[in-house]
Design a protein around this motif. Structure first.
Motif, mmCIF file in Angstrom:
data_model
loop_
_atom_site.group_PDB
_atom_site.id
_atom_site.type_symbol
_atom_site.label_atom_id
_atom_site.label_comp_id
_atom_site.label_asym_id
_atom_site.label_seq_id
_atom_site.Cartn_x
_atom_site.Cartn_y
_atom_site.Cartn_z
ATOM 1 N N GLY A 16 -1.797 -2.266 -10.712
ATOM 2 C CA GLY A 16 -0.656 -2.697 -9.916
ATOM 3 C C GLY A 16 0.677 -2.395 -10.561
ATOM 4 O O GLY A 16 0.755 -1.800 -11.642
ATOM 5 N N ARG A 24 1.190 -6.853 -9.406
ATOM 6 C CA ARG A 24 1.203 -7.024 -7.954
ATOM 7 C C ARG A 24 1.006 -5.682 -7.264
ATOM 8 O O ARG A 24 1.269 -4.627 -7.850
ATOM 9 N N PRO A 25 0.560 -5.704 -6.006
ATOM 10 C CA PRO A 25 0.466 -4.447 -5.248
ATOM 11 C C PRO A 25 1.850 -3.971 -4.849
ATOM 12 O O PRO A 25 2.840 -4.696 -5.000
ATOM 13 N N SER A 26 1.942 -2.767 -4.338
ATOM 14 C CA SER A 26 3.224 -2.267 -3.853
ATOM 15 C C SER A 26 3.619 -3.013 -2.584
ATOM 16 O O SER A 26 2.781 -3.642 -1.929
ATOM 17 N N ALA A 27 4.881 -2.929 -2.225
ATOM 18 C CA ALA A 27 5.369 -3.628 -1.043
ATOM 19 C C ALA A 27 4.653 -3.160 0.213
ATOM 20 O O ALA A 27 4.471 -3.917 1.163
ATOM 21 N N THR A 28 4.232 -1.911 0.223
ATOM 22 C CA THR A 28 3.552 -1.354 1.398
ATOM 23 C C THR A 28 2.036 -1.497 1.320
ATOM 24 O O THR A 28 1.340 -1.255 2.306
ATOM 25 N N GLY A 29 1.540 -1.855 0.145
ATOM 26 C CA GLY A 29 0.098 -1.918 -0.053
ATOM 27 C C GLY A 29 -0.533 -0.573 -0.332
ATOM 28 O O GLY A 29 -1.747 -0.471 -0.516
ATOM 29 N N ARG A 30 0.280 0.480 -0.399
ATOM 30 C CA ARG A 30 -0.256 1.825 -0.617
ATOM 31 C C ARG A 30 -0.571 2.058 -2.096
ATOM 32 O O ARG A 30 0.007 1.428 -2.983
ATOM 33 N N SER A 31 -1.445 3.019 -2.339
ATOM 34 C CA SER A 31 -1.785 3.425 -3.697
ATOM 35 C C SER A 31 -1.936 4.940 -3.735
ATOM 36 O O SER A 31 -1.951 5.597 -2.691
ATOM 37 N N GLU A 45 -7.077 4.506 -8.820
ATOM 38 C CA GLU A 45 -6.042 4.341 -7.816
ATOM 39 C C GLU A 45 -5.030 3.328 -8.347
ATOM 40 O O GLU A 45 -5.413 2.255 -8.832
ATOM 41 N N ALA A 47 -0.966 1.436 -7.720
ATOM 42 C CA ALA A 47 0.001 1.067 -6.691
ATOM 43 C C ALA A 47 1.092 2.123 -6.559
ATOM 44 O O ALA A 47 1.616 2.625 -7.557
ATOM 45 N N ASP A 53 10.178 -2.182 -4.078
ATOM 46 C CA ASP A 53 9.584 -2.556 -5.363
ATOM 47 C C ASP A 53 10.565 -2.287 -6.504
ATOM 48 O O ASP A 53 10.660 -3.082 -7.450
#
Length: 490
Positions: A16, A24-31, A45, A47, A53
């Motif tokens: 993350g 934490r994950p990215s604001a978009t949830g993408r990786s 994978e 973040a 972010d």
């Protein structure tokens, strides 16, 4: 190295963003995927951060700034020292991780752990040696105090080729000086920075002091941080074109900047040189890190009298080098970082041959998975060849010749870059002349490696601004403040 050991290590690396002391994950949830250049297969994978972010990371750095600046130097020093000890204890883990994500042979990766970790030890010691001065003014009416203070929140941008050393070389002095930071590692090799950050947190680094944003959208993330009026310092290692753009962006906020940019290092072998010693130095200066180093010797400028001997001896050594995945026993040359890098190496060799040069060893891409290129020697390189003007960043050694000292120095300086220069001679007077004559920020005389945590690293001309390492390195993160206190009896 077993596949199970690799999987176990990769599972231990955070995936993350690290903001305000939390993963934490990215604001978009993408990786995005981090791949092994030796196989092309995905390793992990992580973040994929964006501008939101970056803004959150900057908020965290600003919130922690005042408290960290007030933290006693001994406490900052102890955190860095504990991190140094922890990294040293995990040398095998850090080395394997760098080999997996960057491709360098495992033995070289272990060397980078030793070298990169020294920046943590060095700056842990420098943290408690930040000095000022005190004394009367010339008029005798007051006392002058000159003190040093942290510049404030910093943005640190690191390249892919030395994943640990480039992080520690920036994080070490920033934290030692009392600065907080937002670091953006290269998307090709972010895993080492993530593991280092985890170790720093375990060593007691307070939340918000160091924040990490991994991303495939560097322009958006760094652009957001640089545009923030609360940012005080930018440190970047990478290409000169990108450095120019970042300098332009930094001008708006009149930021303090450190720029370690491109290189085109000359390696000059004079007629009186110990040729065997020069060959040893050439192997280090050229093929260390697969040639993917800003300090890599780019142009071998060899006196005509010894050019044939030098080329024959270095070619014999190069022909014997073993190419393969860096985890394999005895491998000396790993893959280039991606296909673009391999294509560039091939293009530079083809251009040189088209202008009259001769390939003595290698000169081809290696078939199969991964982005491998044969270790190569090209002799008789003619003026005007691209390989003399462009940074190779690969395992290609290009030899050109010169007639006398004046011409050798002129050829060495015939570049817009000026990071490091290497020269081999047994004439002490000539060596001292070269210290003055070579237009580089660093010079190696009869040695193929100059980098050291205790020494100032950096270049002149379009190789950059500022210095990293040494006493000079922490100064890049300190402001100088002058205070006058009038004498009450004056």
């Amino acid at each position: 190295m077993t596949a199970q050991a690799e999987r176990s290590l990769l599972e231990d690396v955070p995936s993350g963003l690290f903001i305000g002391g939390e993963w934490r994950p990215s604001a978009t949830g993408r990786s995005f995927s981090v791949d092994d250049p030796a196989t092309g297969e995905a390793l992990a994978e992580v973040a994929d951060g964006n501008a939101d972010d970056a803004a959150a990371a900057m908020d965290a750095a600003v919130e922690a700034a005042a408290s960290w600046a007030r933290t006693p130097a001994r406490q900052r020093s102890d955190i860095l020292r504990r991190t140094f000890d922890a990294v040293r204890a995990r040398t095998d883990d850090f080395a394997l991780l760098m080999t997996l994500e960057m491709g360098k042979p495992l033995a070289e990766a272990k060397g980078e752990v030793t070298y990169g970790n020294e920046f943590l030890r060095w700056f842990s010691e420098e943290a408690v040696r930040i000095e000022g001065r005190f004394g009367p003014n010339p008029e005798g009416t007051g006392r002058m105090i000159v003190s040093r203070h942290p510049v404030g929140p910093c943005h640190l941008i690191t390249p892919w080729n030395f994943p640990l050393a480039m992080a520690t070389r920036k994080v070490g002095p920033a934290l030692a000086a009392g600065c907080t930071a937002v670091i953006k590692p290269a998307d090709l090799t972010p895993l080492t920075t993530l593991l280092l950050t985890s170790v720093l947190a375990e060593a007691g680094l307070p939340p918000g002091v160091l924040n990490v944003v991994t991303t495939t959208d560097a322009a958006s993330v760094s652009g957001t941080v640089i545009a923030d009026p609360r940012l005080r310092k930018l440190s970047f290692t990478g290409s000169t074109p990108v450095g120019r753009r970042l300098l332009a962006q930094s001008a708006e906020g009149v930021l303090r900047t450190s720029m370690e940019l491109g290189g085109n290092a000359p390696f000059v072998v004079f007629a009186d040189a110990d040729v065997d010693l020069a060959v040893e130095g050439a192997m280090l200066a050229k093929f260390r890190n697969i040639g993917e180093a800003c300090t890599a010797a780019n142009r071998f400028i060899v006196a005509a009298e010894v050019a044939e001997e030098f080329t024959a001896k270095v070619s014999e050594r190069v022909a014997a080098m073993r190419v393969g995945r860096g985890t394999e026993e005895g491998v000396q040359v790993g893959p280039l970082i991606n296909e673009k890098a391999r294509e560039k190496a091939g293009s530079l060799v083809s251009d040189a041959v088209g202008r009259g040069a001769e390939v003595v060893v290698g000169g081809h891409a290696v078939d199969g998975p991964g982005t491998f290129y044969e270790p190569t020697v090209v002799a008789g390189v003619r003026p005007g060849s691209r390989i003399l003007a462009e940074e190779i960043f690969g395992p290609v050694l290009a030899v050109a010749t010169f007639a006398d000292e004046e011409e050798g120095v002129a050829l060495a300086n015939d570049t817009e870059y000026g990071l490091v220069g290497y020269a081999y001679t047994q004439d002490l007077a000539r060596a001292m002349r070269l210290v003055d004559a070579l237009e580089t920020g660093m010079v190696g005389i009869n040695t193929g490696v100059v980098s050291n945590a205790a020494a100032p690293f950096g270049g002149v001309k379009q190789s950059g601004l500022g210095r990293e390492g040494g006493r000079e390195g922490i100064g890049e993160y300190l402001e100088t403040r002058y205070t006058l206190i009038p004498d009450p009896w004056a």
